[in-house]
Design an enzyme around this catalytic site. Structure first.
Site, PDB file in Angstrom:
ATOM      1  N   ARG A 128      17.309   4.420  -0.844  1.00 25.31           N
ATOM      2  CA  ARG A 128      16.338   3.573  -0.623  1.00 25.31           C
ATOM      3  C   ARG A 128      16.150   2.712  -1.915  1.00 25.31           C
ATOM      4  NH1 ARG A 128      13.439   5.039  -3.949  1.00 25.31           N
ATOM      5  NH2 ARG A 128      12.248   2.889  -3.749  1.00 25.31           N
ATOM      6  N   GLY A 129      15.261   1.437  -2.013  1.00 31.84           N
ATOM      7  CA  GLY A 129      15.487   0.676  -3.065  1.00 31.84           C
ATOM      8  C   GLY A 129      16.484  -0.559  -2.568  1.00 31.84           C
ATOM      9  N   ALA A 130      15.979  -1.906  -2.865  1.00 31.78           N
ATOM     10  CA  ALA A 130      16.611  -2.758  -2.291  1.00 31.78           C
ATOM     11  C   ALA A 130      18.171  -2.902  -2.971  1.00 31.78           C
ATOM     12  CB  ALA A 130      15.838  -4.238  -2.718  1.00 31.78           C
ATOM     13  N   ARG A 170      18.993  -1.900   7.455  1.00 35.78           N
ATOM     14  CA  ARG A 170      17.721  -2.130   7.110  1.00 35.78           C
ATOM     15  C   ARG A 170      17.634  -3.630   7.018  1.00 35.78           C
ATOM     16  NH1 ARG A 170      14.349   1.343   3.224  1.00 35.78           N
ATOM     17  NH2 ARG A 170      12.769   0.472   4.720  1.00 35.78           N
ATOM     18  N   GLN A 214       6.480   7.124  -1.830  1.00 34.32           N
ATOM     19  CA  GLN A 214       7.750   7.219  -2.824  1.00 34.32           C
ATOM     20  C   GLN A 214       7.081   7.126  -4.252  1.00 34.32           C
ATOM     21  OE1 GLN A 214       7.181   5.348  -0.221  1.00 34.32           O
ATOM     22  NE2 GLN A 214       8.900   4.338   0.532  1.00 34.32           N
ATOM     23  N   ASP A 246      11.935  -6.505  -2.236  1.00 35.78           N
ATOM     24  CA  ASP A 246      12.967  -6.302  -1.367  1.00 35.78           C
ATOM     25  C   ASP A 246      13.789  -7.607  -0.955  1.00 35.78           C
ATOM     26  OD1 ASP A 246      13.317  -3.292  -0.347  1.00 35.78           O
ATOM     27  OD2 ASP A 246      11.354  -3.792  -0.961  1.00 35.78           O
ATOM     28  N   ASN A 274       7.815  -6.985  -0.282  1.00 39.08           N
ATOM     29  CA  ASN A 274       7.813  -5.727  -0.761  1.00 39.08           C
ATOM     30  C   ASN A 274       7.053  -4.498  -0.090  1.00 39.08           C
ATOM     31  OD1 ASN A 274       8.822  -4.221  -3.132  1.00 39.08           O
ATOM     32  ND2 ASN A 274       6.669  -4.084  -3.701  1.00 39.08           N
ATOM     33  N   LYS A 275       7.236  -3.377  -0.648  1.00 38.19           N
ATOM     34  CA  LYS A 275       6.643  -2.242   0.245  1.00 38.19           C
ATOM     35  C   LYS A 275       5.417  -2.433   0.510  1.00 38.19           C
ATOM     36  CE  LYS A 275       8.521   0.669   0.937  1.00 38.19           C
ATOM     37  NZ  LYS A 275       9.346   1.131   2.228  1.00 38.19           N
TER      38      LYS A 275
END
Length: 360
Positions: free
Chosen positions: A46-48, A90, A195, A236, A246-247
């Protein structure tokens, strides 16, 4: 300790399983594009930037799995189909589609199957290395904006686990710590998948950087007491006007930072900039399973069923991201420079020029 979450070894993609951290350090070995797609969907990676890198290696694996007896055009068509599946794993993070499409363009530039296989793997290696180098530059530019003796608040995870290495927002924090500018870090837990609690604190703890965990709802009180000098987050997707996806939980952090006069910095490589998206209103926000909200630990580790924290049958809304309007962002830090509002003018000038000086 050097942390790398994505690696190519023994003709396979190795991913540090982020669903198992911090309890267990284990690796997921992907030998097919389908396994890469599943690892992306299930947040094992995970993480762009990291999922973009994984997507590029997924194309390389697809190229290896397709029969080399196919005519070139059919081979490339099938490769494109598998690449599209990866790109849709995603939808919000633009880096995934960017990396997949970049790798597919390289594939179409060759006229023999074996050349395609070699070229797409080389391109995936290049995307990984470029990300690490970009993170280092982001770290240097971002650390330059922080005052000496500062405390920084960060959200979600933006470190080596979320990138090719070093990190974006966490790369700024690492660099500031190495320069002796940083006193410590506050990390939000980042509901519902935690996270920040599971990954960011683990990374910082591994490196001996002082970190204090705070629940998401405590941030307002923390800022009001003057305990934070800057908020540093990742992204992201960044729209052409500077709106930031973003998150989930990033937008209220920006509102609180604005209310208390605290700079709010967004750190991302230029691959996160989406020039084709005019504003945040056009960004598709991924909605994930309600089980992530009504159960703590859903999808983590081997069991993955989690502990119920709400009555059975209670519905839950679970957007994975939110949109922070550009006017709440103090600066956007990329590997080619620092841009400030109005971003519709400064981002193209800064990121299109390739300059390394910032736009202060």
């Amino acid at each position: 300790m050097e942390i790398r979450a994505v690696a190519w070894r023994d003709d396979a993609l190795w991913l540090l399983d982020q669903s198992a951290l911090p309890v267990q350090v284990s690796w997921v070995v992907c030998r097919s594009p389908q396994e890469v797609e599943e690892a992306i969907r299930s947040l094992k990676v995970r993480g762009a930037p990291a999922i973009g890198i994984a997507g590029a290696y997924g194309v390389a694996l697809a190229a290896r799995h397709l029969p080399d007896t196919l005519p070139l055009e059919e081979y490339l068509e099938r490769l494109h189909v598998q690449g599209e599946r990866l790109a849709r794993a995603r939808p919000t993070a633009v880096n995934l589609r960017w990396a997949v499409e970049r790798t597919l363009r390289v594939a179409r530039a060759h006229r023999r199957v074996q050349e395609v296989r070699e070229a797409v793997l080389a391109e995936a290696h290049r995307i990984l290395q470029e990300d690490v180098e970009a993170n280092r530059r982001i770290g240097a530019l971002g650390a330059d904006l922080l005052p000496h003796g500062c405390w920084v608040l960060t959200h979600c995870n933006t470190g080596a686990l979320a990138t090719g290495g070093w990190g974006t927002a966490l790369g700024v924090i690492r660099t500031a710590w190495a320069q002796g500018k940083l006193r410590g870090v506050y990390a939000t837990e980042t509901r519902p998948l935690l996270q920040g609690a599971r990954l960011t604190t683990w990374e910082l703890h591994q490196e001996g950087i002082p970190v204090t965990l705070v629940v998401d709802g405590a941030v307002g009180a923390l800022l009001r007491q003057g305990k934070v000098d800057a908020v540093v987050v990742g992204a992201d997707r960044i729209a052409a006007n500077g709106d930031v996806a973003n998150k989930i939980g990033t937008y209220p952090l920006a509102v609180l930072a604005h209310r208390h006069g605290i700079p709010f910095y967004v750190c991302a490589p230029t691959s996160t900039l989406d020039w084709a998206t005019p504003s945040g209103e056009a960004i598709v926000i991924e909605e994930r399973s309600p089980l992530e909200v009504v159960r703590v630990g859903w999808g983590w580790g081997r069991e993955g069923q989690g502990l119920p924290i709400a009555p059975a049958g209670v519905p839950a809304w679970n957007p994975a991201f939110d949109i922070t309007p550009a006017d709440l962002v103090t600066a956007i830090i990329t590997e080619v420079g620092v841009a400030r509002f109005p971003y519709a003018h400064t981002l193209p000038r800064r990121c299109g020029s390739g300059e390394s000086a910032d736009a202060r």
